[in-house]
Design a protein around this motif. Structure first.
Motif, PDB file in Angstrom:
ATOM      1  N   GLU A   1       0.843  -1.192   0.000  1.00 38.44           N
ATOM      2  CA  GLU A   1       0.000   0.000   0.000  1.00 38.44           C
ATOM      3  C   GLU A   1       0.880   1.244   0.000  1.00 38.44           C
ATOM      4  O   GLU A   1       1.915   1.277   0.661  1.00 38.44           O
ATOM      5  CB  GLU A   1      -0.918   0.008   1.215  1.00 38.44           C
ATOM      6  N   ALA A   2       0.470   2.237  -0.753  1.00 35.86           N
ATOM      7  CA  ALA A   2       1.180   3.518  -0.769  1.00 35.86           C
ATOM      8  C   ALA A   2       0.866   4.253   0.532  1.00 35.86           C
ATOM      9  O   ALA A   2      -0.300   4.519   0.838  1.00 35.86           O
ATOM     10  CB  ALA A   2       0.747   4.346  -1.973  1.00 35.86           C
ATOM     11  N   ALA A   3       1.891   4.563   1.296  1.00 39.96           N
ATOM     12  CA  ALA A   3       1.718   5.257   2.578  1.00 39.96           C
ATOM     13  C   ALA A   3       1.554   6.757   2.349  1.00 39.96           C
ATOM     14  O   ALA A   3       2.142   7.316   1.413  1.00 39.96           O
ATOM     15  CB  ALA A   3       2.926   5.004   3.479  1.00 39.96           C
ATOM     16  N   PRO A   4       0.764   7.422   3.191  1.00 37.09           N
ATOM     17  CA  PRO A   4       0.691   8.882   3.098  1.00 37.09           C
ATOM     18  C   PRO A   4       2.075   9.493   3.326  1.00 37.09           C
ATOM     19  O   PRO A   4       2.836   9.015   4.174  1.00 37.09           O
ATOM     20  CB  PRO A   4      -0.270   9.262   4.230  1.00 37.09           C
ATOM     21  N   GLU A   5       2.390  10.531   2.553  1.00 38.98           N
ATOM     22  CA  GLU A   5       3.674  11.202   2.670  1.00 38.98           C
ATOM     23  C   GLU A   5       3.519  12.667   2.269  1.00 38.98           C
ATOM     24  O   GLU A   5       2.544  13.033   1.613  1.00 38.98           O
ATOM     25  CB  GLU A   5       4.738  10.506   1.839  1.00 38.98           C
ATOM     26  N   PRO A   6       4.460  13.514   2.625  1.00 38.79           N
ATOM     27  CA  PRO A   6       4.375  14.941   2.276  1.00 38.79           C
ATOM     28  C   PRO A   6       4.516  15.153   0.772  1.00 38.79           C
ATOM     29  O   PRO A   6       5.493  14.717   0.167  1.00 38.79           O
ATOM     30  CB  PRO A   6       5.556  15.570   3.020  1.00 38.79           C
ATOM     31  N   LEU A   7       3.525  15.819   0.178  1.00 36.74           N
ATOM     32  CA  LEU A   7       3.491  16.063  -1.257  1.00 36.74           C
ATOM     33  C   LEU A   7       3.060  17.487  -1.544  1.00 36.74           C
ATOM     34  O   LEU A   7       2.645  18.211  -0.639  1.00 36.74           O
ATOM     35  CB  LEU A   7       2.496  15.108  -1.933  1.00 36.74           C
ATOM     36  N   LEU A   8       3.147  17.857  -2.812  1.00 32.29           N
ATOM     37  CA  LEU A   8       2.596  19.120  -3.294  1.00 32.29           C
ATOM     38  C   LEU A   8       1.420  18.803  -4.206  1.00 32.29           C
ATOM     39  O   LEU A   8       1.546  17.994  -5.126  1.00 32.29           O
ATOM     40  CB  LEU A   8       3.645  19.914  -4.078  1.00 32.29           C
ATOM     41  N   SER A   9       0.284  19.429  -3.940  1.00 33.19           N
ATOM     42  CA  SER A   9      -0.875  19.363  -4.823  1.00 33.19           C
ATOM     43  C   SER A   9      -0.794  20.573  -5.737  1.00 33.19           C
ATOM     44  O   SER A   9      -0.701  21.710  -5.268  1.00 33.19           O
ATOM     45  CB  SER A   9      -2.164  19.400  -3.996  1.00 33.19           C
ATOM     46  N   VAL A  10      -0.804  20.324  -7.042  1.00 37.66           N
ATOM     47  CA  VAL A  10      -0.598  21.385  -8.029  1.00 37.66           C
ATOM     48  C   VAL A  10      -1.843  21.495  -8.913  1.00 37.66           C
ATOM     49  O   VAL A  10      -2.253  20.513  -9.539  1.00 37.66           O
ATOM     50  CB  VAL A  10       0.644  21.092  -8.899  1.00 37.66           C
ATOM     51  N   THR A  11      -2.427  22.679  -8.944  1.00 34.09           N
ATOM     52  CA  THR A  11      -3.577  22.946  -9.799  1.00 34.09           C
ATOM     53  C   THR A  11      -3.312  24.242 -10.548  1.00 34.09           C
ATOM     54  O   THR A  11      -2.355  24.960 -10.250  1.00 34.09           O
ATOM     55  CB  THR A  11      -4.878  23.068  -8.981  1.00 34.09           C
ATOM     56  N   GLY A  12      -4.188  24.547 -11.482  1.00 34.97           N
ATOM     57  CA  GLY A  12      -4.043  25.797 -12.214  1.00 34.97           C
ATOM     58  C   GLY A  12      -4.883  25.791 -13.468  1.00 34.97           C
ATOM     59  O   GLY A  12      -5.354  24.738 -13.910  1.00 34.97           O
ATOM     60  N   PRO A  13      -5.062  26.964 -14.056  1.00 32.54           N
ATOM     61  CA  PRO A  13      -5.913  27.083 -15.237  1.00 32.54           C
ATOM     62  C   PRO A  13      -5.318  26.426 -16.484  1.00 32.54           C
ATOM     63  O   PRO A  13      -6.037  26.121 -17.418  1.00 32.54           O
ATOM     64  CB  PRO A  13      -6.047  28.597 -15.426  1.00 32.54           C
ATOM     65  N   SER A  14      -4.038  26.184 -16.497  1.00 34.10           N
ATOM     66  CA  SER A  14      -3.373  25.587 -17.649  1.00 34.10           C
ATOM     67  C   SER A  14      -2.618  24.339 -17.184  1.00 34.10           C
ATOM     68  O   SER A  14      -1.393  24.261 -17.266  1.00 34.10           O
ATOM     69  CB  SER A  14      -2.428  26.614 -18.283  1.00 34.10           C
ATOM     70  N   LEU A  15      -3.387  23.355 -16.671  1.00 30.79           N
ATOM     71  CA  LEU A  15      -2.766  22.175 -16.068  1.00 30.79           C
ATOM     72  C   LEU A  15      -1.904  21.388 -17.053  1.00 30.79           C
ATOM     73  O   LEU A  15      -0.871  20.847 -16.668  1.00 30.79           O
ATOM     74  CB  LEU A  15      -3.836  21.271 -15.447  1.00 30.79           C
ATOM     75  N   HIS A  16      -2.272  21.357 -18.329  1.00 33.47           N
ATOM     76  CA  HIS A  16      -1.451  20.638 -19.311  1.00 33.47           C
ATOM     77  C   HIS A  16      -0.086  21.307 -19.471  1.00 33.47           C
ATOM     78  O   HIS A  16       0.925  20.643 -19.599  1.00 33.47           O
ATOM     79  CB  HIS A  16      -2.180  20.519 -20.659  1.00 33.47           C
ATOM     80  N   ARG A  17      -0.044  22.624 -19.422  1.00 38.17           N
ATOM     81  CA  ARG A  17       1.229  23.348 -19.507  1.00 38.17           C
ATOM     82  C   ARG A  17       2.062  23.107 -18.246  1.00 38.17           C
ATOM     83  O   ARG A  17       3.278  22.882 -18.311  1.00 38.17           O
ATOM     84  CB  ARG A  17       0.968  24.848 -19.677  1.00 38.17           C
TER      85      ARG A  17
END
Length: 151
Positions: free
Chosen positions: A68-84
């Protein structure tokens, strides 16, 4: 001690136990792990292997131990140009979990700063991390030799 010398990307029944590992910890060859039940397990694989969330280690008793993948510190990245934004993440060969509305990457202040400069909204989160495996096979993308032909 319980020993596992084989790994499969998916199980074939109810696992006997499970182990939660971070992305980095899921890349191993030989190591003693502690299962959720508290039981020690010696993993002794023939080669260094990227263990995927949902994969199973097969013990010498033919029982399956779920990864199982354990929870770990990450960055959630969003934005209007997600493909870019995704292009910039990929251009830096950064492991990335791609979802419909966001990207997840390992925490890195340099990447966070760069992404913010191109218009991304970057937030700290703690979640399981299951990045894409890459175009050349399963698991990790680093270490792939591009000098040979793919014909």
């Amino acid at each position: 001690m319980l020993t596992a010398q084989h790994y499969h990307d998916h199980g074939h029944g109810a696992p006997a136990d499970h182990v939660s590992l971070t992305y980095e910890d899921r890349f191993l060859r030989r190591k003693v792990l502690t299962l959720a039940s508290g039981t020690p397990l010696l993993v002794d694989l023939p080669q260094t292997t990227s263990l995927n969330h949902g994969g199973v280690l097969i013990t010498s008793h033919k029982t399956e131990i779920r990864i199982e993948a354990a929870p770990e510190p990450l960055l959630s990245v969003t934005g209007p140009s997600l493909h870019r934004i995704a292009w910039h993440v990929g251009n830096r060969h950064t492991p990335c979990q791609i979802e419909d509305e966001r990207l997840l990457i390992q925490r890195d202040h340099v990447m966070a700063d760069m992404l913010a400069k191109i218009g991304a909204d970057v937030r700290d989160v703690i979640e399981p991390f299951t990045p894409e495996g890459g175009a050349y096979g399963h698991g990790r993308t680093h270490g792939h030799d591009h000098s040979h032909s793919h014909t």
